[in-house]
Design a protein around this motif. Structure first.
Motif, PDB file in Angstrom:
ATOM      1  N   GLY A  94       6.955 -69.616  33.987  1.00 12.78           N
ATOM      2  CA  GLY A  94       6.802 -68.281  33.425  1.00 12.78           C
ATOM      3  C   GLY A  94       7.351 -67.219  34.361  1.00 12.78           C
ATOM      4  O   GLY A  94       8.031 -66.274  33.925  1.00 12.78           O
ATOM      5  N   ILE A  95       7.080 -67.358  35.648  1.00 10.29           N
ATOM      6  CA  ILE A  95       7.594 -66.386  36.608  1.00 10.29           C
ATOM      7  C   ILE A  95       9.108 -66.540  36.776  1.00 10.29           C
ATOM      8  O   ILE A  95       9.835 -65.541  36.907  1.00 10.29           O
ATOM      9  N   ILE A  96       9.612 -67.783  36.789  1.00  5.05           N
ATOM     10  CA  ILE A  96      11.066 -67.986  36.845  1.00  5.05           C
ATOM     11  C   ILE A  96      11.741 -67.324  35.646  1.00  5.05           C
ATOM     12  O   ILE A  96      12.784 -66.650  35.773  1.00  5.05           O
ATOM     13  N   LEU A  97      11.162 -67.500  34.457  1.00  4.15           N
ATOM     14  CA  LEU A  97      11.679 -66.832  33.260  1.00  4.15           C
ATOM     15  C   LEU A  97      11.606 -65.317  33.426  1.00  4.15           C
ATOM     16  O   LEU A  97      12.549 -64.588  33.095  1.00  4.15           O
ATOM     17  N   LEU A 124      18.964 -74.385  42.779  1.00  2.00           N
ATOM     18  CA  LEU A 124      18.727 -75.226  41.610  1.00  2.00           C
ATOM     19  C   LEU A 124      18.303 -74.381  40.411  1.00  2.00           C
ATOM     20  O   LEU A 124      18.815 -74.549  39.303  1.00  2.00           O
ATOM     21  N   TRP A 125      17.385 -73.435  40.630  1.00  2.40           N
ATOM     22  CA  TRP A 125      16.943 -72.585  39.525  1.00  2.40           C
ATOM     23  C   TRP A 125      18.024 -71.602  39.108  1.00  2.40           C
ATOM     24  O   TRP A 125      18.099 -71.203  37.930  1.00  2.40           O
ATOM     25  N   SER A 173      19.350 -70.953  35.172  1.00  2.00           N
ATOM     26  CA  SER A 173      19.388 -69.660  34.484  1.00  2.00           C
ATOM     27  C   SER A 173      20.806 -69.217  34.148  1.00  2.00           C
ATOM     28  O   SER A 173      20.995 -68.238  33.432  1.00  2.00           O
ATOM     29  N   SER A 174      21.819 -69.947  34.621  1.00  5.01           N
ATOM     30  CA  SER A 174      23.204 -69.584  34.315  1.00  5.01           C
ATOM     31  C   SER A 174      23.593 -69.924  32.879  1.00  5.01           C
ATOM     32  O   SER A 174      24.566 -69.392  32.360  1.00  5.01           O
ATOM     33  N   ALA A 193      11.956 -72.552  26.889  1.00  2.50           N
ATOM     34  CA  ALA A 193      11.797 -73.995  26.695  1.00  2.50           C
ATOM     35  C   ALA A 193      12.484 -74.785  27.803  1.00  2.50           C
ATOM     36  O   ALA A 193      11.928 -75.758  28.323  1.00  2.50           O
ATOM     37  N   GLY A 194      13.716 -74.374  28.160  1.00  2.00           N
ATOM     38  CA  GLY A 194      14.477 -75.130  29.154  1.00  2.00           C
ATOM     39  C   GLY A 194      13.858 -75.076  30.531  1.00  2.00           C
ATOM     40  O   GLY A 194      13.727 -76.108  31.205  1.00  2.00           O
ATOM     41  N   ILE A 195      13.462 -73.885  30.985  1.00  3.19           N
ATOM     42  CA  ILE A 195      12.852 -73.760  32.308  1.00  3.19           C
ATOM     43  C   ILE A 195      11.539 -74.514  32.361  1.00  3.19           C
ATOM     44  O   ILE A 195      11.230 -75.188  33.352  1.00  3.19           O
TER      45      ILE A 195
END
Length: 414
Positions: free
Chosen positions: A115-118, A345-346, A350-351, A360-362
Protein backbone atom coordinates in the motif's frame (compact mmCIF):
# COMPACT_ATOMS: atom_id res chain seq x y z
CA UNK A 1 9.77 17.36 -4.93
CA UNK A 2 11.79 18.37 -1.87
CA UNK A 3 8.61 19.69 -0.23
CA UNK A 4 6.76 16.45 -1.04
CA UNK A 5 9.65 14.32 0.21
CA UNK A 6 9.79 16.06 3.58
CA UNK A 7 6.02 15.91 3.94
CA UNK A 8 5.60 12.20 3.12
CA UNK A 9 8.80 10.19 3.58
CA UNK A 10 9.66 10.76 7.28
CA UNK A 11 6.13 9.80 8.33
CA UNK A 12 5.84 6.63 6.20
CA UNK A 13 9.34 5.67 7.39
CA UNK A 14 8.08 5.94 10.98
CA UNK A 15 5.12 3.71 10.14
CA UNK A 16 7.38 1.07 8.56
CA UNK A 17 9.79 1.33 11.48
CA UNK A 18 6.97 0.28 13.82
CA UNK A 19 5.72 -2.34 11.36
CA UNK A 20 9.09 -4.04 11.00
CA UNK A 21 9.74 -3.86 14.74
CA UNK A 22 6.46 -5.68 15.45
CA UNK A 23 7.27 -8.34 12.83
CA UNK A 24 10.73 -9.27 14.09
CA UNK A 25 10.70 -8.51 17.82
CA UNK A 26 9.83 -12.19 18.16
CA UNK A 27 13.54 -12.84 17.49
CA UNK A 28 14.39 -11.25 20.85
CA UNK A 29 11.31 -12.54 22.64
CA UNK A 30 12.42 -16.06 21.65
CA UNK A 31 15.46 -15.79 23.93
CA UNK A 32 13.25 -16.63 26.92
CA UNK A 33 9.80 -17.22 25.37
CA UNK A 34 10.71 -20.44 23.56
CA UNK A 35 11.70 -22.24 26.74
CA UNK A 36 8.84 -20.79 28.78
CA UNK A 37 6.08 -21.91 26.40
CA UNK A 38 7.82 -25.03 25.08
CA UNK A 39 8.81 -24.10 21.49
CA UNK A 40 11.34 -26.29 19.68
CA UNK A 41 13.58 -24.68 16.99
CA UNK A 42 11.38 -26.18 14.24
CA UNK A 43 8.16 -24.97 15.91
CA UNK A 44 9.61 -21.49 16.40
CA UNK A 45 10.70 -21.34 12.74
CA UNK A 46 7.26 -22.52 11.61
CA UNK A 47 5.44 -20.01 13.80
CA UNK A 48 7.74 -17.17 12.74
CA UNK A 49 7.06 -17.99 9.10
CA UNK A 50 3.27 -18.38 9.44
CA UNK A 51 3.07 -14.59 9.54
CA UNK A 52 3.79 -14.63 5.81
CA UNK A 53 1.11 -17.21 4.99
CA UNK A 54 -1.56 -14.90 6.40
CA UNK A 55 0.15 -12.01 4.64
CA UNK A 56 0.18 -13.92 1.33
CA UNK A 57 -3.50 -14.88 1.45
CA UNK A 58 -4.84 -11.41 2.20
CA UNK A 59 -2.35 -9.10 0.50
CA UNK A 60 -3.97 -8.67 -2.93
CA UNK A 61 -7.54 -8.21 -1.55
CA UNK A 62 -6.20 -5.74 1.01
CA UNK A 63 -4.37 -3.65 -1.58
CA UNK A 64 -7.37 -3.59 -3.93
CA UNK A 65 -9.52 -2.35 -1.03
CA UNK A 66 -6.87 0.28 -0.29
CA UNK A 67 -7.05 1.45 -3.89
CA UNK A 68 -10.85 1.67 -3.62
CA UNK A 69 -11.28 3.35 -0.21
CA UNK A 70 -8.07 5.41 -0.12
CA UNK A 71 -4.65 5.04 1.46
CA UNK A 72 -5.35 7.16 4.52
CA UNK A 73 -8.36 5.22 5.81
CA UNK A 74 -7.04 1.75 4.99
CA UNK A 75 -3.52 2.22 6.40
CA UNK A 76 -5.07 3.55 9.62
CA UNK A 77 -7.19 0.38 9.87
CA UNK A 78 -4.20 -1.83 9.18
CA UNK A 79 -2.06 -0.24 11.88
CA UNK A 80 -4.65 -0.35 14.65
CA UNK A 81 -5.46 -3.99 13.85
CA UNK A 82 -1.86 -5.20 13.81
CA UNK A 83 -1.09 -3.28 17.00
CA UNK A 84 -3.90 -5.11 18.83
CA UNK A 85 -2.81 -8.52 17.51
CA UNK A 86 0.85 -7.84 18.35
CA UNK A 87 -0.12 -6.94 21.92
CA UNK A 88 -2.11 -10.18 22.21
CA UNK A 89 1.09 -12.08 21.35
CA UNK A 90 2.19 -11.38 24.92
CA UNK A 91 -0.32 -13.96 26.11
CA UNK A 92 0.55 -17.00 24.00
CA UNK A 93 0.77 -20.14 26.12
CA UNK A 94 2.15 -22.77 23.76
CA UNK A 95 2.91 -23.66 20.15
CA UNK A 96 -0.68 -23.57 18.91
CA UNK A 97 -1.52 -20.13 20.28
CA UNK A 98 1.86 -18.88 19.00
CA UNK A 99 1.07 -20.22 15.52
CA UNK A 100 -2.41 -18.63 15.57
CA UNK A 101 -1.21 -15.17 16.64
CA UNK A 102 1.60 -15.10 14.06
CA UNK A 103 -0.89 -16.05 11.33
CA UNK A 104 -3.35 -13.38 12.50
CA UNK A 105 -0.59 -10.78 12.61
CA UNK A 106 0.12 -11.49 8.94
CA UNK A 107 -3.57 -11.04 8.07
CA UNK A 108 -3.76 -7.81 10.07
CA UNK A 109 -0.68 -6.31 8.42
CA UNK A 110 -1.45 -7.49 4.87
CA UNK A 111 -1.55 -4.56 2.51
CA UNK A 112 0.62 -2.17 4.50
CA UNK A 113 3.93 -2.46 2.62
CA UNK A 114 2.50 -2.70 -0.95
CA UNK A 115 0.00 0.00 0.00
CA UNK A 116 2.79 2.42 0.83
CA UNK A 117 4.75 1.43 -2.31
CA UNK A 118 1.60 2.15 -4.33
CA UNK A 119 1.17 5.43 -2.43
CA UNK A 120 4.72 6.51 -3.30
CA UNK A 121 4.05 5.77 -7.00
CA UNK A 122 1.11 8.20 -6.82
CA UNK A 123 3.37 11.01 -5.58
CA UNK A 124 6.86 10.44 -7.02
CA UNK A 125 7.71 10.53 -10.76
CA UNK A 126 10.04 7.81 -12.07
CA UNK A 127 13.13 10.02 -11.74
CA UNK A 128 12.65 10.10 -7.94
CA UNK A 129 11.07 6.72 -7.32
CA UNK A 130 14.02 4.52 -6.33
CA UNK A 131 15.35 6.97 -3.77
CA UNK A 132 11.83 7.47 -2.38
CA UNK A 133 11.41 3.70 -2.06
CA UNK A 134 14.88 3.43 -0.52
CA UNK A 135 14.07 6.11 2.05
CA UNK A 136 10.88 4.26 2.99
CA UNK A 137 12.55 0.85 3.13
CA UNK A 138 15.52 2.21 5.07
CA UNK A 139 13.13 2.10 8.01
CA UNK A 140 13.60 -1.70 8.12
CA UNK A 141 17.35 -1.65 8.88
CA UNK A 142 16.85 1.48 11.00
CA UNK A 143 14.22 -0.45 12.95
CA UNK A 144 16.76 -3.20 13.53
CA UNK A 145 19.49 -0.69 14.41
CA UNK A 146 17.38 1.19 16.95
CA UNK A 147 14.95 -1.56 17.91
CA UNK A 148 17.59 -4.20 18.65
CA UNK A 149 19.17 -2.35 21.61
CA UNK A 150 15.69 -1.43 22.87
CA UNK A 151 14.49 -5.03 22.59
CA UNK A 152 17.72 -6.25 24.18
CA UNK A 153 17.20 -3.84 27.10
CA UNK A 154 13.58 -4.95 27.56
CA UNK A 155 14.75 -8.58 27.67
CA UNK A 156 16.86 -7.66 30.70
CA UNK A 157 13.76 -6.65 32.69
CA UNK A 158 12.85 -8.72 35.77
CA UNK A 159 9.43 -10.33 36.03
CA UNK A 160 6.92 -7.57 36.83
CA UNK A 161 3.14 -7.60 37.50
CA UNK A 162 3.14 -11.32 36.81
CA UNK A 163 4.52 -10.87 33.28
CA UNK A 164 7.87 -12.05 31.92
CA UNK A 165 10.30 -9.82 30.01
CA UNK A 166 9.23 -11.18 26.62
CA UNK A 167 5.58 -10.34 27.40
CA UNK A 168 6.46 -6.74 28.27
CA UNK A 169 8.45 -6.59 25.03
CA UNK A 170 5.34 -7.37 22.98
CA UNK A 171 3.07 -5.00 24.91
CA UNK A 172 5.41 -2.00 24.91
CA UNK A 173 6.37 -2.29 21.25
CA UNK A 174 2.74 -2.79 20.08
CA UNK A 175 1.42 0.44 21.61
CA UNK A 176 2.91 2.89 19.02
CA UNK A 177 1.15 1.10 16.13
CA UNK A 178 -2.28 1.70 17.67
CA UNK A 179 -1.54 5.36 18.42
CA UNK A 180 -0.05 6.08 14.98
CA UNK A 181 -3.02 4.43 13.29
CA UNK A 182 -5.16 7.37 14.38
CA UNK A 183 -2.45 9.89 13.46
CA UNK A 184 -2.48 8.55 9.86
CA UNK A 185 -6.01 9.92 9.39
CA UNK A 186 -4.67 13.45 9.87
CA UNK A 187 -1.18 13.16 8.44
CA UNK A 188 -1.61 11.50 5.00
CA UNK A 189 -3.14 13.01 1.86
CA UNK A 190 -4.56 10.40 -0.51
CA UNK A 191 -3.43 11.89 -3.85
CA UNK A 192 -1.70 14.98 -5.30
CA UNK A 193 -4.98 16.50 -6.48
CA UNK A 194 -6.02 16.83 -2.80
CA UNK A 195 -2.74 18.36 -1.58
CA UNK A 196 -3.76 21.79 -0.33
CA UNK A 197 -0.31 22.11 1.23
CA UNK A 198 1.16 22.43 -2.31
CA UNK A 199 0.95 25.63 -4.34
CA UNK A 200 -1.49 25.39 -7.26
CA UNK A 201 1.27 25.45 -9.90
CA UNK A 202 3.23 22.75 -8.03
CA UNK A 203 0.13 20.58 -7.79
CA UNK A 204 -0.67 21.00 -11.49
CA UNK A 205 2.94 20.21 -12.51
CA UNK A 206 3.02 17.01 -10.44
CA UNK A 207 -0.36 15.74 -11.69
CA UNK A 208 0.61 16.45 -15.31
CA UNK A 209 4.03 14.79 -14.93
CA UNK A 210 2.56 11.61 -13.42
CA UNK A 211 -0.17 11.37 -16.07
CA UNK A 212 2.43 11.78 -18.83
CA UNK A 213 4.54 8.95 -17.37
CA UNK A 214 1.52 6.67 -16.98
CA UNK A 215 0.67 7.25 -20.64
CA UNK A 216 4.23 6.33 -21.60
CA UNK A 217 4.11 3.20 -19.50
CA UNK A 218 0.86 2.16 -21.20
CA UNK A 219 2.40 2.54 -24.66
CA UNK A 220 5.36 0.29 -23.81
CA UNK A 221 3.51 -2.62 -22.28
CA UNK A 222 4.04 -6.02 -23.81
CA UNK A 223 0.34 -6.65 -23.32
CA UNK A 224 -2.16 -4.21 -21.84
CA UNK A 225 -2.61 -4.74 -18.12
CA UNK A 226 -6.22 -3.63 -18.11
CA UNK A 227 -7.60 -6.13 -15.60
CA UNK A 228 -6.47 -7.55 -12.30
CA UNK A 229 -6.29 -11.03 -13.82
CA UNK A 230 -4.00 -9.88 -16.67
CA UNK A 231 -1.75 -8.26 -14.09
CA UNK A 232 -1.56 -11.39 -11.95
CA UNK A 233 -0.60 -13.49 -14.99
CA UNK A 234 1.93 -11.07 -16.49
CA UNK A 235 5.35 -12.73 -16.71
CA UNK A 236 7.11 -9.61 -15.40
CA UNK A 237 4.97 -9.58 -12.26
CA UNK A 238 5.62 -13.29 -11.68
CA UNK A 239 9.37 -12.93 -12.28
CA UNK A 240 9.65 -9.97 -9.91
CA UNK A 241 7.69 -11.96 -7.32
CA UNK A 242 10.26 -14.76 -7.40
CA UNK A 243 13.16 -12.29 -7.33
CA UNK A 244 11.63 -10.58 -4.31
CA UNK A 245 11.11 -13.98 -2.66
CA UNK A 246 14.87 -14.44 -2.39
CA UNK A 247 15.40 -11.03 -0.80
CA UNK A 248 12.56 -11.64 1.66
CA UNK A 249 13.95 -15.04 2.66
CA UNK A 250 17.22 -13.31 3.50
CA UNK A 251 15.67 -10.32 5.28
CA UNK A 252 13.43 -12.30 7.61
CA UNK A 253 16.03 -14.95 8.26
CA UNK A 254 18.07 -12.10 9.71
CA UNK A 255 15.12 -10.67 11.63
CA UNK A 256 14.04 -13.93 13.24
CA UNK A 257 17.31 -15.81 13.63
CA UNK A 258 20.20 -13.32 13.85
CA UNK A 259 19.70 -12.68 17.62
CA UNK A 260 19.72 -16.43 18.33
CA UNK A 261 22.75 -17.01 16.06
CA UNK A 262 24.64 -14.23 17.87
CA UNK A 263 23.66 -15.65 21.27
CA UNK A 264 25.60 -18.80 20.41
CA UNK A 265 28.75 -16.70 20.79
CA UNK A 266 27.82 -16.22 24.48
CA UNK A 267 26.74 -12.57 24.17
CA UNK A 268 24.24 -11.24 26.72
CA UNK A 269 20.80 -9.99 25.58
CA UNK A 270 22.01 -6.39 25.76
CA UNK A 271 25.22 -7.16 23.85
CA UNK A 272 23.23 -9.08 21.24
CA UNK A 273 20.99 -6.04 20.75
CA UNK A 274 23.88 -3.66 20.12
CA UNK A 275 25.79 -6.08 17.88
CA UNK A 276 22.66 -6.86 15.87
CA UNK A 277 22.25 -3.12 15.25
CA UNK A 278 25.65 -2.68 13.59
CA UNK A 279 24.93 -4.38 10.21
CA UNK A 280 21.71 -2.39 9.87
CA UNK A 281 23.45 0.95 10.32
CA UNK A 282 25.83 0.09 7.47
CA UNK A 283 22.87 -1.16 5.39
CA UNK A 284 21.07 2.19 5.61
CA UNK A 285 24.10 4.00 4.20
CA UNK A 286 24.63 1.39 1.50
CA UNK A 287 21.05 1.27 0.26
CA UNK A 288 20.76 5.09 0.13
CA UNK A 289 23.92 5.43 -1.97
CA UNK A 290 22.86 2.53 -4.24
CA UNK A 291 19.35 3.90 -4.83
CA UNK A 292 20.69 7.37 -5.69
CA UNK A 293 23.09 5.80 -8.17
CA UNK A 294 20.26 3.76 -9.70
CA UNK A 295 18.07 6.86 -10.11
CA UNK A 296 20.92 8.92 -11.51
CA UNK A 297 21.79 6.30 -14.15
CA UNK A 298 18.19 5.03 -14.56
CA UNK A 299 19.69 1.52 -14.55
CA UNK A 300 17.85 -1.14 -12.54
CA UNK A 301 18.99 -4.64 -13.55
CA UNK A 302 22.58 -4.63 -12.30
CA UNK A 303 21.52 -2.58 -9.30
CA UNK A 304 19.48 -5.65 -8.28
CA UNK A 305 21.88 -8.36 -9.44
CA UNK A 306 25.05 -7.17 -7.71
CA UNK A 307 23.51 -6.78 -4.21
CA UNK A 308 21.78 -10.18 -4.49
CA UNK A 309 25.10 -11.87 -5.34
CA UNK A 310 26.78 -10.06 -2.42
CA UNK A 311 24.07 -11.20 0.00
CA UNK A 312 24.33 -14.78 -1.33
CA UNK A 313 28.07 -14.81 -0.63
CA UNK A 314 27.45 -13.24 2.78
CA UNK A 315 25.14 -16.08 3.84
CA UNK A 316 27.69 -18.65 2.67
CA UNK A 317 30.34 -16.84 4.72
CA UNK A 318 28.07 -16.73 7.79
CA UNK A 319 27.45 -20.47 7.51
CA UNK A 320 31.09 -21.42 7.12
CA UNK A 321 32.82 -19.15 9.65
CA UNK A 322 33.39 -20.27 13.24
CA UNK A 323 34.36 -16.93 14.78
CA UNK A 324 32.08 -14.29 16.27
CA UNK A 325 33.87 -11.58 14.26
CA UNK A 326 33.36 -13.52 11.03
CA UNK A 327 29.64 -13.94 11.72
CA UNK A 328 29.22 -10.22 12.43
CA UNK A 329 31.09 -9.19 9.24
CA UNK A 330 29.09 -11.69 7.19
CA UNK A 331 25.85 -10.27 8.58
CA UNK A 332 27.01 -6.79 7.52
CA UNK A 333 27.50 -8.01 3.93
CA UNK A 334 24.10 -9.73 3.93
CA UNK A 335 22.30 -6.69 5.34
CA UNK A 336 23.83 -4.30 2.83
CA UNK A 337 23.14 -6.62 -0.11
CA UNK A 338 19.50 -7.33 0.73
CA UNK A 339 18.70 -3.70 1.54
CA UNK A 340 20.42 -2.29 -1.56
CA UNK A 341 18.53 -4.62 -3.94
CA UNK A 342 15.03 -3.66 -2.85
CA UNK A 343 14.63 -0.05 -4.05
CA UNK A 344 15.77 -0.69 -7.67
CA UNK A 345 13.56 -3.80 -7.69
CA UNK A 346 10.46 -1.79 -6.78
CA UNK A 347 11.42 0.91 -9.29
CA UNK A 348 11.36 -1.82 -11.97
CA UNK A 349 7.82 -2.78 -10.95
CA UNK A 350 6.42 0.75 -10.94
CA UNK A 351 7.84 1.39 -14.43
CA UNK A 352 5.05 -0.65 -16.08
CA UNK A 353 2.25 -0.71 -13.47
CA UNK A 354 -0.31 2.00 -12.80
CA UNK A 355 -3.82 2.42 -11.42
CA UNK A 356 -5.66 -0.76 -10.40
CA UNK A 357 -2.96 -2.78 -12.13
CA UNK A 358 -0.40 -1.23 -9.79
CA UNK A 359 -2.52 -2.12 -6.74
CA UNK A 360 -2.82 -5.75 -7.87
CA UNK A 361 0.70 -6.10 -9.29
CA UNK A 362 2.57 -4.58 -6.35
CA UNK A 363 0.50 -6.62 -3.91
CA UNK A 364 1.19 -9.81 -5.90
CA UNK A 365 4.94 -9.19 -6.01
CA UNK A 366 5.00 -8.47 -2.29
CA UNK A 367 2.71 -11.31 -1.22
CA UNK A 368 4.38 -14.02 -3.31
CA UNK A 369 7.80 -12.58 -2.54
CA UNK A 370 7.11 -12.54 1.17
CA UNK A 371 6.58 -16.29 1.12
CA UNK A 372 10.37 -16.21 1.32
CA UNK A 373 9.78 -14.91 4.84
CA UNK A 374 8.12 -18.25 5.58
CA UNK A 375 10.52 -20.48 3.66
CA UNK A 376 13.77 -18.98 4.98
CA UNK A 377 13.02 -18.92 8.75
CA UNK A 378 11.23 -22.28 8.67
CA UNK A 379 14.06 -24.07 6.86
CA UNK A 380 16.64 -22.56 9.21
CA UNK A 381 14.67 -23.90 12.20
CA UNK A 382 14.02 -27.31 10.65
CA UNK A 383 17.65 -27.85 9.61
CA UNK A 384 18.96 -26.57 12.96
CA UNK A 385 16.61 -28.97 14.76
CA UNK A 386 17.95 -31.89 12.67
CA UNK A 387 21.64 -31.02 12.68
CA UNK A 388 22.17 -28.72 15.65
CA UNK A 389 23.76 -26.18 13.28
CA UNK A 390 22.59 -23.14 11.32
CA UNK A 391 25.06 -23.82 8.48
CA UNK A 392 22.83 -25.76 6.08
CA UNK A 393 19.95 -23.33 6.49
CA UNK A 394 22.17 -20.32 5.83
CA UNK A 395 23.51 -21.95 2.68
CA UNK A 396 19.95 -22.60 1.51
CA UNK A 397 18.87 -18.99 2.05
CA UNK A 398 22.00 -17.83 0.23
CA UNK A 399 21.00 -20.01 -2.72
CA UNK A 400 17.61 -18.25 -2.99
CA UNK A 401 19.41 -14.93 -3.37
CA UNK A 402 21.66 -16.40 -6.05
CA UNK A 403 18.50 -17.49 -7.86
CA UNK A 404 17.12 -13.93 -7.56
CA UNK A 405 20.22 -12.60 -9.33
CA UNK A 406 19.85 -15.10 -12.18
CA UNK A 407 16.13 -14.37 -12.63
CA UNK A 408 16.80 -10.62 -12.76
CA UNK A 409 19.23 -11.13 -15.64
CA UNK A 410 16.75 -13.35 -17.48
CA UNK A 411 13.96 -10.80 -16.96
CA UNK A 412 16.12 -7.98 -18.35
CA UNK A 413 16.78 -9.99 -21.51
CA UNK A 414 13.07 -10.48 -22.07
Amino acid sequence: MRRISWRILPFVMLLYFISFLDRVNVGFAAITMNKEIGLSPAAYGLGGGLFFIGYFLFEVPSNLLLYRVGVRLWIARVMVTWGIVSACSAFVTGPHSFFALRFLLGIAEAGFFPGIILYLSLWFPARYRAIAAAAFMAAAPISTAIGSPISGALMELPRCAGLSNWQWLYLIEAAPAIVLGFVVLKALTDKPEDAKWLAADEREWLVARLKLEQGGASSTRVSGLNTVWETLCDFRVLALSLIYLGTSAGLYTLGLWAPLILRRSQFSSMQTGWINALPSVVAVLGMTFWARHSDRTLERTWHVVIPCVAACLGFIWAGSTHSATGVILALVVVNVGISAAKAPLWAMASSFLSGASAAAGIATINSVGNLGGFIGPYMIGWIEGKTGSYTGGLYLVGATLGLSAVLTLLLSRK
